[in-house]
Design an enzyme around this catalytic site. Sequence first.
Site, PDB file in Angstrom:
ATOM      1  N   GLU A 187      -1.294 -26.022 -17.098  1.00  0.00           N
ATOM      2  CA  GLU A 187      -0.035 -25.848 -16.367  1.00  0.00           C
ATOM      3  C   GLU A 187       0.342 -24.365 -16.394  1.00  0.00           C
ATOM      4  O   GLU A 187      -0.004 -23.661 -17.345  1.00  0.00           O
ATOM      5  CB  GLU A 187       1.086 -26.651 -17.042  1.00  0.00           C
ATOM      6  CG  GLU A 187       0.867 -28.149 -17.027  1.00  0.00           C
ATOM      7  CD  GLU A 187       0.961 -28.737 -15.623  1.00  0.00           C
ATOM      8  OE1 GLU A 187       1.920 -28.385 -14.922  1.00  0.00           O
ATOM      9  OE2 GLU A 187       0.064 -29.508 -15.239  1.00  0.00           O
TER      10      GLU A 187
ATOM     11  N   ASP B  90      -3.184 -13.776 -14.969  1.00  0.00           N
ATOM     12  CA  ASP B  90      -2.194 -14.334 -14.068  1.00  0.00           C
ATOM     13  C   ASP B  90      -1.824 -13.196 -13.140  1.00  0.00           C
ATOM     14  O   ASP B  90      -1.706 -12.042 -13.568  1.00  0.00           O
ATOM     15  CB  ASP B  90      -0.976 -14.885 -14.812  1.00  0.00           C
ATOM     16  CG  ASP B  90      -0.229 -15.895 -13.937  1.00  0.00           C
ATOM     17  OD1 ASP B  90      -0.882 -16.758 -13.326  1.00  0.00           O
ATOM     18  OD2 ASP B  90       1.005 -15.802 -13.837  1.00  0.00           O
TER      19      ASP B  90
ATOM     20  N   ARG C  73      -6.464  -6.070 -10.439  1.00  0.00           N
ATOM     21  CA  ARG C  73      -7.331  -6.786 -11.388  1.00  0.00           C
ATOM     22  C   ARG C  73      -8.356  -5.824 -11.991  1.00  0.00           C
ATOM     23  O   ARG C  73      -8.619  -5.871 -13.187  1.00  0.00           O
ATOM     24  CB  ARG C  73      -8.022  -7.952 -10.662  1.00  0.00           C
ATOM     25  CG  ARG C  73      -8.640  -8.964 -11.582  1.00  0.00           C
ATOM     26  CD  ARG C  73      -8.962 -10.278 -10.878  1.00  0.00           C
ATOM     27  NE  ARG C  73      -7.754 -10.901 -10.369  1.00  0.00           N
ATOM     28  CZ  ARG C  73      -7.377 -10.897  -9.096  1.00  0.00           C
ATOM     29  NH1 ARG C  73      -8.135 -10.371  -8.172  1.00  0.00           N
ATOM     30  NH2 ARG C  73      -6.238 -11.433  -8.737  1.00  0.00           N
TER      31      ARG C  73
HETATM   32  P1  IMP Z   1      -3.046 -17.240 -10.285  1.00  0.00           P
HETATM   33  O1  IMP Z   1      -4.377 -17.870 -10.076  1.00  0.00           O
HETATM   34  O2  IMP Z   1      -2.034 -18.127 -10.881  1.00  0.00           O
HETATM   35  O3  IMP Z   1      -3.135 -15.904 -10.937  1.00  0.00           O
HETATM   36  O4  IMP Z   1      -2.492 -17.029  -8.803  1.00  0.00           O
HETATM   37  C1  IMP Z   1      -2.666 -15.850  -8.187  1.00  0.00           C
HETATM   38  C2  IMP Z   1      -2.309 -15.985  -6.712  1.00  0.00           C
HETATM   39  O5  IMP Z   1      -1.806 -14.712  -6.313  1.00  0.00           O
HETATM   40  C3  IMP Z   1      -3.570 -16.231  -5.872  1.00  0.00           C
HETATM   41  O6  IMP Z   1      -3.764 -17.583  -5.582  1.00  0.00           O
HETATM   42  C4  IMP Z   1      -3.248 -15.440  -4.621  1.00  0.00           C
HETATM   43  O7  IMP Z   1      -2.432 -16.189  -3.767  1.00  0.00           O
HETATM   44  C5  IMP Z   1      -2.438 -14.246  -5.147  1.00  0.00           C
HETATM   45  N1  IMP Z   1      -3.346 -13.124  -5.537  1.00  0.00           N
HETATM   46  C6  IMP Z   1      -3.556 -12.604  -6.768  1.00  0.00           C
HETATM   47  N2  IMP Z   1      -4.478 -11.613  -6.735  1.00  0.00           N
HETATM   48  C7  IMP Z   1      -4.866 -11.528  -5.458  1.00  0.00           C
HETATM   49  C8  IMP Z   1      -5.833 -10.694  -4.798  1.00  0.00           C
HETATM   50  O8  IMP Z   1      -6.550  -9.861  -5.377  1.00  0.00           O
HETATM   51  N3  IMP Z   1      -5.955 -10.893  -3.492  1.00  0.00           N
HETATM   52  C9  IMP Z   1      -5.209 -11.802  -2.803  1.00  0.00           C
HETATM   53  N4  IMP Z   1      -4.329 -12.616  -3.360  1.00  0.00           N
HETATM   54  C10 IMP Z   1      -4.146 -12.481  -4.687  1.00  0.00           C
END
Ligand code: IMP
Length: 202
Positions: A41, A70, A182
Site C-alpha cells: 500500500e 516513490d 531518478r
Molecule cells: P510511484 O510508482 O508510486 O512512484 O508512482 C510514480 C508515478 O509518477 C508514475 O506512475 C508516473 O505517473 C509518475 N512518474 C514518476 N516518475 C516519472 C517519470 O520519470 N516519467 C513519467 N512519469 C513519472
Amino acid sequence: MTQRLVLASNNAGKLREFGQILGALGFELHAQDEFGVPEAEEPFATFVENALTKARHAARLTGLPALADDSGVCVDALGGAPGVWSARYAGEPKSDAANSARLIADLAAHADKSAYYYCVLVYVRHADDPQPVIADGVWAGEIIEAARGEHGFGYDPHFWLPALGKTAAELSPLEKNTHSHRGQALRALVAKLENTLKTTLT
Ligand code: IMP
C-alpha cells in the site's frame, strides 16, 4: 562479486532505468514480482514514507536488501498536485494516458505550466534496518498539451524540457538517466552507499 537487490516495484520502466546504473556497480537487480511479492500500500502523504514502507515490505518478504522509490510529478499551478498521487491521478485502473489527459485538463485554465518530477529512493539492508539510506532528486520542466516522443513512461510525452528542446519521452534511456530526478537520486544514493561502506570498513 554481485550483490542481489530487490526493487520494490514491478514497473518495467523503473527496472530498466535503475538496472542500467546499478548493474554497472555490481548489483543484480530483481523485480519484486520475481519473488511473488505483492505491491505494498502507498497510503502516505509524503514520498519518503511511501518509499520506506515499500522497501521494508519487499525486504521482509524476500530476505534481501531492498531498494524502493516513490516519485511523481508536481505542478506549481496545481499546488504541487498530482504529487504523491501521480500514478492514480485519473483513478483506477492506473492509466498513463488517462492521467496525462486529466493533468492537461486541470491545467488548461492556468498560464503557468511549470512542473517538476521528484524522486526519493530508500535502501534498506533488511526489513528492520534502523538506518535506511535515503536520497532524492528534482527535475524541472513544463507540461505541454501535445504528446511528443516514444520513450519513457507516465507523463514523459507531456514533460517539456526547455533547455533540451525536447520532452522527456524524446530522450534516449541513457539521456533520461543523465538528467532525470531518478538518475539524480540514484547517483546521490550510490555516493551515500559508497561512503557508508568506507565508514564501516575504516
Ligand atoms: P510511484 O510508482 O508510486 O512512484 O508512482 C510514480 C508515478 O509518477 C508514475 O506512475 C508516473 O505517473 C509518475 N512518474 C514518476 N516518475 C516519472 C517519470 O520519470 N516519467 C513519467 N512519469 C513519472
